[in-house]
Design a protein around this motif. Structure first.
Motif, PDB file in Angstrom:
ATOM      1  N   ASP A   1      50.164   5.431 104.539  1.00  0.00           N
ATOM      2  CA  ASP A   1      49.658   7.037 104.290  1.00  0.00           C
ATOM      3  C   ASP A   1      50.009   7.298 102.310  1.00  0.00           C
ATOM      4  OD1 ASP A   1      52.029   7.429 104.492  1.00  0.00           O
ATOM      5  OD2 ASP A   1      51.765  10.096 105.245  1.00  0.00           O
ATOM      6  N   ASN A   2      50.346   6.296 102.070  1.00  0.00           N
ATOM      7  CA  ASN A   2      50.650   6.211 101.031  1.00  0.00           C
ATOM      8  C   ASN A   2      50.284   4.739  99.818  1.00  0.00           C
ATOM      9  OD1 ASN A   2      51.998   6.977  97.970  1.00  0.00           O
ATOM     10  ND2 ASN A   2      54.206   5.769  98.504  1.00  0.00           N
ATOM     11  N   PRO A   3      49.083   4.067  99.748  1.00  0.00           N
ATOM     12  CA  PRO A   3      49.286   3.486  99.441  1.00  0.00           C
ATOM     13  C   PRO A   3      49.040   2.958  97.606  1.00  0.00           C
ATOM     14  CG  PRO A   3      46.637   3.914 100.080  1.00  0.00           C
ATOM     15  CD  PRO A   3      48.185   4.728 100.701  1.00  0.00           C
ATOM     16  N   ASN A   4      49.508   2.047  97.366  1.00  0.00           N
ATOM     17  CA  ASN A   4      49.559   1.811  95.628  1.00  0.00           C
ATOM     18  C   ASN A   4      48.749   0.240  95.672  1.00  0.00           C
ATOM     19  OD1 ASN A   4      51.784  -0.381  94.890  1.00  0.00           O
ATOM     20  ND2 ASN A   4      52.237   0.889  96.174  1.00  0.00           N
ATOM     21  N   ILE A   5      48.170   0.589  93.893  1.00  0.00           N
ATOM     22  CA  ILE A   5      47.339  -0.884  93.600  1.00  0.00           C
ATOM     23  C   ILE A   5      48.800  -1.169  92.381  1.00  0.00           C
ATOM     24  CG2 ILE A   5      45.417   0.603  92.398  1.00  0.00           C
ATOM     25  CD1 ILE A   5      43.648  -1.547  93.056  1.00  0.00           C
ATOM     26  N   VAL A   6      48.272  -2.134  92.170  1.00  0.00           N
ATOM     27  CA  VAL A   6      48.939  -2.406  90.139  1.00  0.00           C
ATOM     28  C   VAL A   6      47.532  -2.938  89.540  1.00  0.00           C
ATOM     29  CG1 VAL A   6      50.598  -3.497  89.170  1.00  0.00           C
ATOM     30  CG2 VAL A   6      51.049  -2.649  91.428  1.00  0.00           C
ATOM     31  N   THR A   7      47.790  -2.897  88.428  1.00  0.00           N
ATOM     32  CA  THR A   7      46.230  -2.809  87.147  1.00  0.00           C
ATOM     33  C   THR A   7      47.617  -3.542  86.062  1.00  0.00           C
ATOM     34  OG1 THR A   7      45.607  -0.810  86.514  1.00  0.00           O
ATOM     35  CG2 THR A   7      44.597  -1.687  88.546  1.00  0.00           C
ATOM     36  N   GLY A   8      46.517  -3.272  85.305  1.00  0.00           N
ATOM     37  CA  GLY A   8      47.424  -2.709  83.621  1.00  0.00           C
ATOM     38  C   GLY A   8      46.630  -1.928  83.482  1.00  0.00           C
ATOM     39  N   ALA A   9      47.195  -1.452  82.252  1.00  0.00           N
ATOM     40  CA  ALA A   9      46.889  -0.226  81.941  1.00  0.00           C
ATOM     41  C   ALA A   9      45.865   0.105  81.020  1.00  0.00           C
ATOM     42  CB  ALA A   9      47.722   0.353  80.324  1.00  0.00           C
ATOM     43  N   ASN A  10      45.023  -1.358  80.467  1.00  0.00           N
ATOM     44  CA  ASN A  10      43.676  -1.672  80.229  1.00  0.00           C
ATOM     45  C   ASN A  10      42.793  -2.129  80.499  1.00  0.00           C
ATOM     46  OD1 ASN A  10      44.916  -4.266  80.810  1.00  0.00           O
ATOM     47  ND2 ASN A  10      43.814  -5.452  80.028  1.00  0.00           N
ATOM     48  N   VAL A  11      42.986  -1.605  82.194  1.00  0.00           N
ATOM     49  CA  VAL A  11      41.496  -1.949  83.309  1.00  0.00           C
ATOM     50  C   VAL A  11      40.493  -0.592  83.383  1.00  0.00           C
ATOM     51  CG1 VAL A  11      43.095  -2.622  84.573  1.00  0.00           C
ATOM     52  CG2 VAL A  11      43.215  -0.045  84.484  1.00  0.00           C
TER      53      VAL A  11
ATOM     54  N   GLU B   1      47.468   5.150  94.632  1.00  0.00           N
ATOM     55  CA  GLU B   1      48.596   5.822  93.167  1.00  0.00           C
ATOM     56  C   GLU B   1      48.285   4.275  92.687  1.00  0.00           C
ATOM     57  OE1 GLU B   1      53.095   5.567  91.849  1.00  0.00           O
ATOM     58  OE2 GLU B   1      52.434   4.949  94.086  1.00  0.00           O
ATOM     59  N   LEU B   2      47.642   4.737  91.600  1.00  0.00           N
ATOM     60  CA  LEU B   2      47.377   3.826  90.630  1.00  0.00           C
ATOM     61  C   LEU B   2      49.025   3.427  90.432  1.00  0.00           C
ATOM     62  CD1 LEU B   2      45.396   1.422  88.956  1.00  0.00           C
ATOM     63  CD2 LEU B   2      44.380   3.595  87.811  1.00  0.00           C
ATOM     64  N   LYS B   3      49.305   1.536  90.114  1.00  0.00           N
ATOM     65  CA  LYS B   3      51.191   1.693  89.680  1.00  0.00           C
ATOM     66  C   LYS B   3      50.448   1.063  87.706  1.00  0.00           C
ATOM     67  CE  LYS B   3      54.636   0.813  91.617  1.00  0.00           C
ATOM     68  NZ  LYS B   3      55.138   0.278  92.634  1.00  0.00           N
ATOM     69  N   GLU B   4      50.484   1.049  86.712  1.00  0.00           N
ATOM     70  CA  GLU B   4      49.492   0.677  85.574  1.00  0.00           C
ATOM     71  C   GLU B   4      50.812   0.078  84.688  1.00  0.00           C
ATOM     72  OE1 GLU B   4      47.857   4.054  83.029  1.00  0.00           O
ATOM     73  OE2 GLU B   4      45.500   2.799  83.648  1.00  0.00           O
ATOM     74  N   VAL B   5      50.720  -1.279  84.212  1.00  0.00           N
ATOM     75  CA  VAL B   5      51.644  -1.731  83.144  1.00  0.00           C
ATOM     76  C   VAL B   5      51.264  -1.788  82.107  1.00  0.00           C
ATOM     77  CG1 VAL B   5      52.406  -4.243  82.782  1.00  0.00           C
ATOM     78  CG2 VAL B   5      51.731  -3.517  85.045  1.00  0.00           C
ATOM     79  N   LYS B   6      52.279  -0.915  81.205  1.00  0.00           N
ATOM     80  CA  LYS B   6      52.044  -0.600  79.865  1.00  0.00           C
ATOM     81  C   LYS B   6      51.556  -1.998  79.005  1.00  0.00           C
ATOM     82  CE  LYS B   6      52.357   3.491  81.184  1.00  0.00           C
ATOM     83  NZ  LYS B   6      51.316   4.594  81.616  1.00  0.00           N
ATOM     84  N   LEU B   7      50.446  -1.706  77.996  1.00  0.00           N
ATOM     85  CA  LEU B   7      50.610  -2.333  77.023  1.00  0.00           C
ATOM     86  C   LEU B   7      51.806  -1.783  75.900  1.00  0.00           C
ATOM     87  CD1 LEU B   7      46.618  -2.093  76.895  1.00  0.00           C
ATOM     88  CD2 LEU B   7      47.900  -3.837  78.755  1.00  0.00           C
ATOM     89  N   SER B   8      51.695  -4.014  75.531  1.00  0.00           N
ATOM     90  CA  SER B   8      52.651  -3.294  73.917  1.00  0.00           C
ATOM     91  C   SER B   8      51.623  -4.104  72.715  1.00  0.00           C
ATOM     92  CB  SER B   8      54.205  -4.281  73.304  1.00  0.00           C
ATOM     93  OG  SER B   8      53.392  -5.442  74.490  1.00  0.00           O
ATOM     94  N   GLU B   9      52.277  -3.169  71.826  1.00  0.00           N
ATOM     95  CA  GLU B   9      51.668  -3.950  70.215  1.00  0.00           C
ATOM     96  C   GLU B   9      51.288  -5.784  70.694  1.00  0.00           C
ATOM     97  OE1 GLU B   9      51.791  -3.124  65.659  1.00  0.00           O
ATOM     98  OE2 GLU B   9      52.941  -2.343  66.800  1.00  0.00           O
ATOM     99  N   GLY B  10      50.669  -5.912  69.914  1.00  0.00           N
ATOM    100  CA  GLY B  10      49.858  -7.626  69.830  1.00  0.00           C
ATOM    101  C   GLY B  10      49.832  -7.871  70.931  1.00  0.00           C
ATOM    102  N   TYR B  11      49.988  -7.405  72.355  1.00  0.00           N
ATOM    103  CA  TYR B  11      49.864  -7.694  73.349  1.00  0.00           C
ATOM    104  C   TYR B  11      49.185  -7.118  74.667  1.00  0.00           C
ATOM    105  CZ  TYR B  11      50.635 -10.724  77.614  1.00  0.00           C
ATOM    106  OH  TYR B  11      50.558 -11.199  78.732  1.00  0.00           O
ATOM    107  N   TYR B  12      48.247  -6.643  74.651  1.00  0.00           N
ATOM    108  CA  TYR B  12      47.058  -6.081  75.460  1.00  0.00           C
ATOM    109  C   TYR B  12      46.851  -6.017  76.284  1.00  0.00           C
ATOM    110  CZ  TYR B  12      47.320  -4.871  70.081  1.00  0.00           C
ATOM    111  OH  TYR B  12      47.681  -4.631  68.731  1.00  0.00           O
ATOM    112  N   VAL B  13      47.055  -6.867  77.146  1.00  0.00           N
ATOM    113  CA  VAL B  13      46.970  -7.343  78.683  1.00  0.00           C
ATOM    114  C   VAL B  13      47.399  -7.385  79.567  1.00  0.00           C
ATOM    115  CG1 VAL B  13      44.557  -9.156  78.170  1.00  0.00           C
ATOM    116  CG2 VAL B  13      46.838  -9.750  78.382  1.00  0.00           C
ATOM    117  N   MET B  14      47.274  -7.454  80.667  1.00  0.00           N
ATOM    118  CA  MET B  14      48.888  -6.918  81.700  1.00  0.00           C
ATOM    119  C   MET B  14      49.519  -8.340  81.745  1.00  0.00           C
ATOM    120  SD  MET B  14      48.163  -6.373  86.320  1.00  0.00           S
ATOM    121  CE  MET B  14      47.456  -8.009  86.127  1.00  0.00           C
TER     122      MET B  14
END
Length: 494
Positions: free
Chosen positions: A154-164, A178-191
């Motif tokens: 009852d508690n599924p999650n999916i991992v994506t980048g914050a750029n989805v 649950e959406l688990k997002e990998v945060k971006l950083s300056e100069g690196y704008y993908v997961m």
């Protein structure tokens, strides 16, 4: 000589000019149905006139969606616009064309099909629906596995980048994942694949990688993600899979980056979506989702109906939809072939290079997009202390261009970029013209006072520290208009 006399009445206006009729001189109700009918000519003219105020689709550089097709395909679209795709028994040839498209795309994505095997997939109204269907398949497979192990499901999650794209957020919210997002950083704008795999746990239904980020067109490293997940699955005993969101890049990578491993050549890639209405070169309204094999699409998600004349399997979120876009996709696949798609994608990349080099020559921009990826140019001002990207976007509309400005997602939200998508119908001439118009905008902005400076000046001169935000904004707007008006008087511009 016989004299004839025409009798006019209020109800017969067939001999009058449409623009002279009362239908163009009175306001029609906009939010309620009118009591009486109006002539077809008047209805057409009223709607057509309002639509003139829309932007020019071919100058809409914000959109990835196809805005031009060959006249022969336009004819096929109009000839099939009254066919409901879901009536498979009534339109068996249309159904066959869809199946051909699925198999062509499955083979293009290197699905492991035997000589007698057919591809597993379905046409959708776009990648948003395709992602919903793929996500539901992952969720159901995960639930079945957890139930078999006697564990909570009852508690599924999916991992994506914050750029989805926002459709991933919709999937997570609508279907309670649950959406688990990998945060971006300056100069690196993908997961970041390493960070993504660190976030994977036993409840992760899949990791979603993007082949062509909406923000800067960059391809995420699906191969690296696959290798890291293989290691983690071996260590933990899990079998976390990968979905590739190839909405933009799925019809690009096979033709100009054939050696790039991102598709079903990687063992953990179980499904891929692609937008036919983007670089599949079809008008808006067609997407595709392809599964690796039948085992990756749970049979309980497929419905069987027979009230349209025969047993028909269906796996969609909607029911009725037009057949035109499916037929148009098949037209493009057989009309262009591998050679044609390759030539078009190479041409788009070359025009993107022309635009990027032109912007670099101005010395005013940092290029945010990468050479390998979707043919687009994302760029930001080196110095935005006086004027920003939103002002450039706004002023370019005066030349007819629609160029979006937006901020990056967390944790790079302090970065603002402009983005130009290069489509098939964006020529080198238009690329050069756009650079010239951007230079004109920059020159004009350089002659205007910075909005920040104007705000400070207005506050100081008018003592507005204690005023409301609305009052302050009005004063600033008045000051800005006065400056522009005075400038026009001096230069004689009108």
């Amino acid at each position: 000589m016989v004299l004839s006399r025409t009798v006019h009445s209020d109800s017969d206006e067939s001999l009058r000019s449409t623009f002279a009729s009362r239908y163009c001189r009175t306001v029609l109700p906009r939010f309620k149905m009118g009591e009486n009918s109006i002539p077809k000519e008047a209805a057409y003219q009223i709607i057509n006139d309002e639509l003139m105020l829309d932007g020019n689709p071919r100058l809409n550089l914000a959109s990835f969606v196809t805005t031009w097709m060959e006249p022969e395909c336009d004819k096929l679209i109009m000839a099939s616009i009254n066919k409901n795709y879901v009536d498979m028994d009534e339109y068996p040839v249309t159904t066959e064309l869809q199946n051909r498209c699925v198999n062509i795309i499955a083979n293009l994505f290197n699905a492991p099909l035997g000589d007698s095997e057919i591809g597993v997939g379905v046409g959708t109204v776009g990648s948003s629906e395709a992602i919903m269907l793929a996500g539901l398949a992952f969720k159901r497979k995960w639930q079945n596995k957890m139930r078999a192990l006697g564990k909570p499901c009852d508690n599924p999650n999916i991992v994506t980048g914050a750029n989805v794209q926002v459709c991933w957020e919709k999937f997570a919210r609508y279907f309670e994942v649950e959406l688990k997002e990998v945060k971006l950083s300056e100069g690196y704008y993908v997961m970041d694949p390493e960070k993504a795999v660190e976030m994977v746990d036993e409840n992760t239904i899949c990791v979603a990688a993007i082949l062509g980020s909406t923000l800067n067109g960059e391809f995420e490293d699906v191969k690296r993600l696959n290798d890291l997940l293989v290691e983690k699955n071996a260590e933990t005993g899990w079998d976390t899979p990968i979905h590739v969101d190839a909405a933009s890049g799925g019809f690009i990578a096979p033709f100009i980056y054939p050696e790039l491993e991102w598709d079903f050549r990687l063992p953990l890639v179980k499904s891929i979506n692609v937008s036919g209405h983007k670089y599949g070169l079809v008008y808006a309204g067609i997407g595709w989702v392809i599964w690796r094999n039948k085992e990756d699409l749970p049979d309980e998600l497929i419905f069987h109906i027979n009230y349209l004349g025969a047993d028909q399997p269906t796996f969609t979120l909607n029911f009725s939809k037009g057949s035109s876009q499916i037929i148009a996709q098949y037209y493009q696949l057989i009309r262009l072939g591998f050679e044609g798609y390759k030539n078009i994608m190479e041409n788009c990349q070359e025009n993107a290079t022309v635009l990027r080099e032109g912007l670099e020559k101005t010395g005013r921009f940092n290029i945010v997009s990468k050479d390998m990826g979707v043919p687009l140019v994302a760029f930001s001002l080196k110095d935005n202390s006086q004027h920003n990207e939103f002002e450039i976007s706004e002023m370019l509309r005066r030349f007819g261009w629609i160029v979006p400005a937006y901020t990056m997602p967390p944790d790079a939200q302090h970065i603002t970029v402009l983005r130009v998508v290069i489509r098939e119908d964006f020529s080198r001439t238009l690329a050069e013209r756009l650079v010239n118009d951007i230079e004109k905008v920059l020159h004009e902005l350089d002659t205007l006072p910075a909005k920040v400076t104007a705000k400070i000046t207005v506050l100081e001169e008018n003592g507005l520290d204690h005023k409301t935000e609305l009052e302050v904004q009005r004063k600033i707007t008045d000051a800005w208009r006065k400056f522009v008006s005075d400038k026009k008087k001096i230069t004689g511009v009108c």
